[in-house]
Design a protein around this motif. Structure first.
Motif, PDB file in Angstrom:
ATOM      1  N   GLN A 119       1.292  -0.969   0.042  1.00  0.00           N
ATOM      2  CA  GLN A 119       0.321   0.304   0.044  1.00  0.00           C
ATOM      3  C   GLN A 119       1.058   1.122  -0.002  1.00  0.00           C
ATOM      4  N   ARG A 120       1.962   1.072   0.749  1.00  0.00           N
ATOM      5  CA  ARG A 120       3.062   2.002   0.171  1.00  0.00           C
ATOM      6  C   ARG A 120       3.529   2.663  -0.913  1.00  0.00           C
ATOM      7  N   MET A 121       3.275   2.088  -1.917  1.00  0.00           N
ATOM      8  CA  MET A 121       3.262   2.178  -3.343  1.00  0.00           C
ATOM      9  C   MET A 121       2.261   3.201  -4.219  1.00  0.00           C
ATOM     10  N   ARG A 122       1.155   3.612  -3.492  1.00  0.00           N
ATOM     11  CA  ARG A 122       0.603   4.486  -3.237  1.00  0.00           C
ATOM     12  C   ARG A 122       0.935   5.697  -3.138  1.00  0.00           C
ATOM     13  N   ARG A 123       2.078   6.197  -1.801  1.00  0.00           N
ATOM     14  CA  ARG A 123       2.651   7.884  -2.256  1.00  0.00           C
ATOM     15  C   ARG A 123       3.351   7.625  -3.230  1.00  0.00           C
ATOM     16  N   PHE A 124       3.873   6.581  -4.112  1.00  0.00           N
ATOM     17  CA  PHE A 124       5.540   7.528  -5.145  1.00  0.00           C
ATOM     18  C   PHE A 124       4.748   7.325  -6.517  1.00  0.00           C
ATOM     19  N   LYS A 125       5.107   8.672  -7.478  1.00  0.00           N
ATOM     20  CA  LYS A 125       5.025   8.078  -8.548  1.00  0.00           C
ATOM     21  C   LYS A 125       5.761   7.783  -9.510  1.00  0.00           C
ATOM     22  N   GLN A 126       5.896   6.678 -10.710  1.00  0.00           N
ATOM     23  CA  GLN A 126       6.196   5.847 -11.353  1.00  0.00           C
ATOM     24  C   GLN A 126       6.795   6.332 -12.826  1.00  0.00           C
ATOM     25  N   HIS A 127       5.450   7.066 -13.397  1.00  0.00           N
ATOM     26  CA  HIS A 127       5.913   7.301 -15.021  1.00  0.00           C
ATOM     27  C   HIS A 127       4.540   8.209 -15.285  1.00  0.00           C
ATOM     28  N   GLY A 128       4.615   9.553 -14.884  1.00  0.00           N
ATOM     29  CA  GLY A 128       3.394  10.419 -15.479  1.00  0.00           C
ATOM     30  C   GLY A 128       2.868  10.124 -13.949  1.00  0.00           C
ATOM     31  N   SER A 129       1.495  10.515 -14.403  1.00  0.00           N
ATOM     32  CA  SER A 129       0.508  10.912 -12.720  1.00  0.00           C
ATOM     33  C   SER A 129       0.219   9.188 -11.953  1.00  0.00           C
ATOM     34  N   VAL A 130       0.700   8.329 -12.470  1.00  0.00           N
ATOM     35  CA  VAL A 130       0.097   6.871 -12.639  1.00  0.00           C
ATOM     36  C   VAL A 130       1.509   6.275 -11.857  1.00  0.00           C
ATOM     37  N   THR A 131       0.799   6.193 -10.127  1.00  0.00           N
ATOM     38  CA  THR A 131       1.956   5.558  -9.046  1.00  0.00           C
ATOM     39  C   THR A 131       2.084   4.075  -9.437  1.00  0.00           C
ATOM     40  N   THR A 132       3.426   3.929  -8.009  1.00  0.00           N
ATOM     41  CA  THR A 132       3.890   3.171  -8.454  1.00  0.00           C
ATOM     42  C   THR A 132       3.070   1.179  -8.031  1.00  0.00           C
ATOM     43  N   TYR A 133       2.015   2.303  -7.303  1.00  0.00           N
ATOM     44  CA  TYR A 133       1.153   0.977  -6.773  1.00  0.00           C
ATOM     45  C   TYR A 133       0.063   0.136  -7.877  1.00  0.00           C
ATOM     46  N   ARG A 134       0.002   1.788  -9.534  1.00  0.00           N
ATOM     47  CA  ARG A 134      -1.120   1.550 -10.006  1.00  0.00           C
ATOM     48  C   ARG A 134      -0.587   0.588 -11.513  1.00  0.00           C
ATOM     49  N   HIS A 135       1.169   1.415 -11.297  1.00  0.00           N
ATOM     50  CA  HIS A 135       1.830   0.522 -12.332  1.00  0.00           C
ATOM     51  C   HIS A 135       2.535  -1.192 -12.150  1.00  0.00           C
ATOM     52  N   CYS A 136       2.372  -1.417 -10.937  1.00  0.00           N
ATOM     53  CA  CYS A 136       3.113  -2.782 -10.651  1.00  0.00           C
ATOM     54  C   CYS A 136       1.449  -3.553 -10.745  1.00  0.00           C
ATOM     55  N   ALA A 137       0.302  -2.595  -9.989  1.00  0.00           N
ATOM     56  CA  ALA A 137      -1.276  -3.945 -10.575  1.00  0.00           C
ATOM     57  C   ALA A 137      -0.997  -4.006 -12.281  1.00  0.00           C
ATOM     58  N   ASP A 138      -0.839  -2.857 -13.072  1.00  0.00           N
ATOM     59  CA  ASP A 138      -1.061  -3.298 -14.173  1.00  0.00           C
ATOM     60  C   ASP A 138       0.073  -4.136 -15.313  1.00  0.00           C
ATOM     61  N   VAL A 139       1.069  -4.323 -14.522  1.00  0.00           N
ATOM     62  CA  VAL A 139       2.519  -4.569 -14.814  1.00  0.00           C
ATOM     63  C   VAL A 139       1.409  -6.386 -14.790  1.00  0.00           C
ATOM     64  N   THR A 140       0.875  -6.220 -13.214  1.00  0.00           N
ATOM     65  CA  THR A 140       0.312  -7.658 -12.869  1.00  0.00           C
ATOM     66  C   THR A 140      -0.115  -8.180 -14.067  1.00  0.00           C
ATOM     67  N   ARG A 141      -1.539  -8.041 -14.145  1.00  0.00           N
ATOM     68  CA  ARG A 141      -2.525  -7.692 -15.024  1.00  0.00           C
ATOM     69  C   ARG A 141      -2.180  -8.557 -16.574  1.00  0.00           C
ATOM     70  N   LEU A 142      -0.940  -7.499 -17.393  1.00  0.00           N
ATOM     71  CA  LEU A 142      -0.822  -7.591 -18.463  1.00  0.00           C
ATOM     72  C   LEU A 142      -0.436  -9.245 -18.503  1.00  0.00           C
ATOM     73  N   CYS A 143       1.063  -9.429 -17.242  1.00  0.00           N
ATOM     74  CA  CYS A 143       1.324 -10.868 -17.036  1.00  0.00           C
ATOM     75  C   CYS A 143       0.584 -11.802 -17.273  1.00  0.00           C
ATOM     76  N   PHE A 144      -0.145 -11.811 -16.365  1.00  0.00           N
ATOM     77  CA  PHE A 144      -1.488 -13.012 -16.586  1.00  0.00           C
ATOM     78  C   PHE A 144      -1.958 -12.877 -17.374  1.00  0.00           C
ATOM     79  N   LEU A 145      -2.571 -12.097 -18.008  1.00  0.00           N
ATOM     80  CA  LEU A 145      -3.107 -11.912 -19.605  1.00  0.00           C
ATOM     81  C   LEU A 145      -2.478 -12.729 -20.462  1.00  0.00           C
ATOM     82  N   LEU A 146      -0.833 -12.180 -20.793  1.00  0.00           N
ATOM     83  CA  LEU A 146      -0.060 -12.600 -22.059  1.00  0.00           C
ATOM     84  C   LEU A 146       0.356 -14.547 -21.221  1.00  0.00           C
ATOM     85  N   ASN A 147       0.212 -14.672 -20.146  1.00  0.00           N
ATOM     86  CA  ASN A 147       0.655 -16.510 -19.615  1.00  0.00           C
ATOM     87  C   ASN A 147      -0.820 -17.010 -20.158  1.00  0.00           C
ATOM     88  N   ARG A 148      -2.446 -16.394 -19.696  1.00  0.00           N
ATOM     89  CA  ARG A 148      -3.616 -17.112 -20.483  1.00  0.00           C
ATOM     90  C   ARG A 148      -3.750 -17.042 -21.833  1.00  0.00           C
TER      91      ARG A 148
END
Length: 155
Positions: free
Chosen positions: A25-54
């Motif tokens: 949850q602490r990742m929500r405090r930090f920006k990754q790229h633009g306005s995207v938080t590190t938490y959101r980035h990790c969640a998006d990457v996770t979702r894409l990994c899951f989808l690519l694999n499936r």
């Protein structure tokens, strides 16, 4: 690509105890790229990994893939700060993320390898050694590119 309801439920189940943990949850405090938080980035990457694999029937271990993907950027600092410690962020944040992930979660060797090598090919010597690590490298770069382009388009 969208997740089906069943896939969404499966993904949430695989992330239980990780995505809701205080360290994550602490990742929500930090920006990754633009306005995207590190938490959101990790969640998006996770979702894409899951989808690519499936969708591409890549045969990666889903639990390992999802856990490693979600924790790959658990470095817990703002790399945009003008701090000498962050100067080489692209080359060194995987070490800090791995240190934090090891501190807060029980990782298996593949998850450690995923976090350690996720910045390949920028870190040329950290070649992904598993199917899961390679999927993460691809998904991370695609999400980072999307976030960066969206940020620039908004400006």
């Amino acid at each position: 690509m969208k997740l089906s309801r069943q896939e969404h439920k499966t993904l949430r189940g695989l992330l239980k105890g990780i995505s809701d943990a205080p360290a994550a949850q602490r990742m929500r405090r930090f920006k990754q790229h633009g306005s995207v938080t590190t938490y959101r980035h990790c969640a998006d990457v996770t979702r894409l990994c899951f989808l690519l694999n499936r969708r591409l029937h890549l045969g990666a271990d889903e639990r390992t893939l999802v856990r490693g993907a979600f924790l790959h950027d658990l470095y817990l600092y703002d790399w945009h700060d003008k701090d000498a410690a962050h100067k080489w962020h692209g080359f060194h944040h995987a070490d800090k993320a791995l240190e934090n992930a090891d501190r807060y979660f029980q990782l298996n060797p593949k998850e450690r390898g995923m976090i350690y090598s996720h910045m390949w090919p920028l870190n040329l010597t950290r070649v992904p050694k598993s199917r899961e690590a390679l999927i993460l490298c691809v998904a991370d770069k695609l999400c980072a590119l999307r976030e960066t382009l969206l940020c620039r388009r908004r400006k």
